[in-house]
Design a protein around this motif. Structure first.
Motif, PDB file in Angstrom:
ATOM      1  N   GLN A   9       0.840  -1.206   0.000  1.00 41.69           N
ATOM      2  CA  GLN A   9       0.000   0.000   0.000  1.00 41.69           C
ATOM      3  C   GLN A   9       0.870   1.249   0.000  1.00 41.69           C
ATOM      4  O   GLN A   9       0.585   2.229  -0.683  1.00 41.69           O
ATOM      5  CB  GLN A   9      -0.890   0.032   1.242  1.00 41.69           C
ATOM      6  CG  GLN A   9      -2.005  -0.999   1.253  1.00 41.69           C
ATOM      7  CD  GLN A   9      -2.838  -0.883   2.525  1.00 41.69           C
ATOM      8  OE1 GLN A   9      -3.148   0.201   2.994  1.00 41.69           O
ATOM      9  NE2 GLN A   9      -3.192  -2.013   3.097  1.00 41.69           N
ATOM     10  N   LEU A  10       1.955   1.207   0.795  1.00 39.10           N
ATOM     11  CA  LEU A  10       2.840   2.362   0.880  1.00 39.10           C
ATOM     12  C   LEU A  10       3.488   2.637  -0.476  1.00 39.10           C
ATOM     13  O   LEU A  10       3.522   3.780  -0.951  1.00 39.10           O
ATOM     14  CB  LEU A  10       3.902   2.126   1.955  1.00 39.10           C
ATOM     15  CG  LEU A  10       4.928   3.228   2.143  1.00 39.10           C
ATOM     16  CD1 LEU A  10       4.271   4.538   2.533  1.00 39.10           C
ATOM     17  CD2 LEU A  10       5.965   2.850   3.194  1.00 39.10           C
ATOM     18  N   ILE A  11       3.980   1.575  -1.127  1.00 38.56           N
ATOM     19  CA  ILE A  11       4.619   1.741  -2.437  1.00 38.56           C
ATOM     20  C   ILE A  11       3.604   2.298  -3.434  1.00 38.56           C
ATOM     21  O   ILE A  11       3.899   3.221  -4.189  1.00 38.56           O
ATOM     22  CB  ILE A  11       5.208   0.390  -2.920  1.00 38.56           C
ATOM     23  CG1 ILE A  11       6.358  -0.023  -1.997  1.00 38.56           C
ATOM     24  CG2 ILE A  11       5.682   0.486  -4.348  1.00 38.56           C
ATOM     25  CD1 ILE A  11       6.923  -1.407  -2.265  1.00 38.56           C
ATOM     26  N   SER A  13       0.918   4.142  -2.790  1.00 43.20           N
ATOM     27  CA  SER A  13       0.508   5.529  -2.555  1.00 43.20           C
ATOM     28  C   SER A  13       1.627   6.511  -2.864  1.00 43.20           C
ATOM     29  O   SER A  13       1.351   7.656  -3.215  1.00 43.20           O
ATOM     30  CB  SER A  13      -0.027   5.749  -1.135  1.00 43.20           C
ATOM     31  OG  SER A  13       0.230   4.692  -0.289  1.00 43.20           O
ATOM     32  N   LEU A  14       2.885   6.060  -2.770  1.00 48.24           N
ATOM     33  CA  LEU A  14       3.984   6.972  -3.125  1.00 48.24           C
ATOM     34  C   LEU A  14       3.955   7.317  -4.604  1.00 48.24           C
ATOM     35  O   LEU A  14       4.501   8.333  -5.033  1.00 48.24           O
ATOM     36  CB  LEU A  14       5.332   6.343  -2.750  1.00 48.24           C
ATOM     37  CG  LEU A  14       5.706   6.446  -1.268  1.00 48.24           C
ATOM     38  CD1 LEU A  14       6.836   5.496  -0.933  1.00 48.24           C
ATOM     39  CD2 LEU A  14       6.115   7.874  -0.920  1.00 48.24           C
ATOM     40  N   CYS A  16       1.623   8.491  -6.212  1.00 46.94           N
ATOM     41  CA  CYS A  16       0.859   9.695  -6.529  1.00 46.94           C
ATOM     42  C   CYS A  16       1.793  10.894  -6.716  1.00 46.94           C
ATOM     43  O   CYS A  16       1.395  11.926  -7.242  1.00 46.94           O
ATOM     44  CB  CYS A  16      -0.191   9.991  -5.455  1.00 46.94           C
ATOM     45  SG  CYS A  16       0.521  10.627  -3.934  1.00 46.94           S
ATOM     46  N   LEU A  17       3.053  10.750  -6.300  1.00 46.01           N
ATOM     47  CA  LEU A  17       4.007  11.844  -6.486  1.00 46.01           C
ATOM     48  C   LEU A  17       4.449  11.894  -7.944  1.00 46.01           C
ATOM     49  O   LEU A  17       4.659  10.854  -8.550  1.00 46.01           O
ATOM     50  CB  LEU A  17       5.228  11.628  -5.575  1.00 46.01           C
ATOM     51  CG  LEU A  17       4.927  11.626  -4.078  1.00 46.01           C
ATOM     52  CD1 LEU A  17       6.151  11.193  -3.290  1.00 46.01           C
ATOM     53  CD2 LEU A  17       4.482  13.008  -3.634  1.00 46.01           C
ATOM     54  N   PRO A  18       4.579  13.105  -8.503  1.00 47.33           N
ATOM     55  CA  PRO A  18       4.948  13.201  -9.921  1.00 47.33           C
ATOM     56  C   PRO A  18       6.365  12.694 -10.145  1.00 47.33           C
ATOM     57  O   PRO A  18       7.261  12.959  -9.339  1.00 47.33           O
ATOM     58  CB  PRO A  18       4.854  14.700 -10.205  1.00 47.33           C
ATOM     59  CG  PRO A  18       5.025  15.358  -8.889  1.00 47.33           C
ATOM     60  CD  PRO A  18       4.438  14.430  -7.878  1.00 47.33           C
ATOM     61  N   GLY A  19       6.559  11.946 -11.229  1.00 45.61           N
ATOM     62  CA  GLY A  19       7.888  11.454 -11.577  1.00 45.61           C
ATOM     63  C   GLY A  19       8.319  10.248 -10.775  1.00 45.61           C
ATOM     64  O   GLY A  19       9.478   9.854 -10.827  1.00 45.61           O
ATOM     65  N   VAL A  20       7.395   9.655 -10.017  1.00 49.92           N
ATOM     66  CA  VAL A  20       7.754   8.483  -9.210  1.00 49.92           C
ATOM     67  C   VAL A  20       7.073   7.239  -9.785  1.00 49.92           C
ATOM     68  O   VAL A  20       5.851   7.121  -9.751  1.00 49.92           O
ATOM     69  CB  VAL A  20       7.348   8.685  -7.735  1.00 49.92           C
ATOM     70  CG1 VAL A  20       7.607   7.420  -6.928  1.00 49.92           C
ATOM     71  CG2 VAL A  20       8.112   9.850  -7.143  1.00 49.92           C
ATOM     72  N   GLN A  26       9.284   2.026  -4.617  1.00 52.78           N
ATOM     73  CA  GLN A  26       9.798   0.945  -3.775  1.00 52.78           C
ATOM     74  C   GLN A  26      11.052   1.393  -3.024  1.00 52.78           C
ATOM     75  O   GLN A  26      11.189   1.162  -1.816  1.00 52.78           O
ATOM     76  CB  GLN A  26      10.126  -0.242  -4.682  1.00 52.78           C
ATOM     77  CG  GLN A  26      10.597  -1.461  -3.950  1.00 52.78           C
ATOM     78  CD  GLN A  26      10.937  -2.574  -4.937  1.00 52.78           C
ATOM     79  OE1 GLN A  26      10.167  -2.879  -5.854  1.00 52.78           O
ATOM     80  NE2 GLN A  26      12.094  -3.169  -4.776  1.00 52.78           N
ATOM     81  N   MET A  28      11.865   4.452  -2.240  1.00 52.08           N
ATOM     82  CA  MET A  28      11.490   5.431  -1.215  1.00 52.08           C
ATOM     83  C   MET A  28      10.912   4.737   0.007  1.00 52.08           C
ATOM     84  O   MET A  28      11.268   5.048   1.150  1.00 52.08           O
ATOM     85  CB  MET A  28      10.448   6.393  -1.784  1.00 52.08           C
ATOM     86  CG  MET A  28      11.013   7.363  -2.791  1.00 52.08           C
ATOM     87  SD  MET A  28       9.702   8.343  -3.564  1.00 52.08           S
ATOM     88  CE  MET A  28      10.720   9.543  -4.431  1.00 52.08           C
TER      89      MET A  28
END
Lengths: 198, 198
Positions: A9-11, A13-14, A16-20, A26, A28
């Motif tokens: 879930q964490l991976i 939701s991250l 949603c950041l642009p360019g990720v 993963q 991050m």
């Protein structure tokens, strides 16, 4: 929350950041979990508060958690100079690079009729009202030198002239430290035709 | 929280993410605020829960919010094959790429005496205990082909032999789709000396 493992879930939701993408997300997630839990907790708290509380400044439309942003609320800032920019990042860039002590108006976009963005979406009625009530001496137009940015600049110029306000546009040309050889053709053409007597 | 504007706090805290500098942090903050507040709220919630609840699996040391991770808790997974990896991202990579149905043990690092990382830090005592109590038939060593990774592999190999467990190491060589011309010298040398009869 779903029953997926929290790490997945964490991976997700991250992203949603642009360019990720999946790989950076993963990296991050694992970095925060293995090396910087405190940073992750702070980020989570600041993020929640920001998403909840940051709105737009009543006067200049910039992003702020207060009714008026810190620049508009600062009585030291000169009311005689009004700089019009497209986005909050432009305000940050000008604040960092220049000693400008006037005020801003943030359009949050540029005129683009095909995308349904007209004067109303850019708060130009609110701007016209401000210009009528307390006209600045100078309006500095700092929209970007794109087709839509130029159209927006032209529209703003007309507005200012209607209120008898003098208008300026930030200079466009070869960037400092740039070399003619590596500058694109349209910038060179513009720089050439806008040459200044020295 | 400090009295800095929330937007600046948000940009600052995004910089705890790896590979995110001041410009990307600003772009991320503005993107969330202008275009994806729901995504930002979800991220904040999942992040808080993850930082709080994710710990290590009691059996394999992988990251999980439960006592034992979903792989160790899955009775369908074969106890006869144990794959040893350096980090949780290696588990994700192997799970995505292969049909491996055995279990894992995650070292969370590699032997590196100069950095103070010895067998204890990698949970190798816990591994030895597991090998003693319920030895798998095969130990698959999937540490990375670096100097420390190889040293770790050698140490693991000795451990397995002590318990009479057969050991294998994942293959290293020219990657599929790669070309000899663009492969580094040490990979080519390794691939050449590890050639297989066909």
């Amino acid at each position: 929350m779903s029953s997926e493992p929290l790490l997945e879930q964490l991976i997700d939701s991250l992203r949603c950041l642009p360019g990720v993408g999946p790989k950076s997300a993963q990296r991050m997630a694992l970095h925060l979990l293995e090396r910087d839990r405190d940073g992750g907790k702070t980020l989570s708290a600041v993020l929640a508060e920001s998403m909840e509380r940051i709105g737009r400044c009543r006067e200049c439309r910039n992003l702020t958690e207060d009714e008026t942003c810190s620049i508009c609320a600062n009585e030291q800032r000169d009311r005689d100079q009004l700089c019009i920019v497209e986005s909050p990042s432009d305000v940050i860039a000008i604040e960092h690079a220049t000693g400008f002590r006037g005020r801003y108006f943030v359009l949050m976009g540029r005129l683009s009729p095909l995308d349904g963005i007209g004067p109303e979406e850019l708060g130009l009625e609110q701007l016209a009202e401000q210009l009528g009530q307390r006209p600045p001496q100078e309006m500095i137009i700092a929209t970007n030198p794109t087709v839509e940015g130029e159209a927006t600049a032209f529209y703003l110029q007309r507005m200012a002239q209607k209120h008898g306000i003098s208008v300026s546009r930030i200079a466009h040309g070869v960037p400092l430290g740039g070399e003619l050889e590596f500058t694109d053709q349209s910038t060179i053409a513009h720089a050439f035709s806008s040459r200044l007597a020295i």
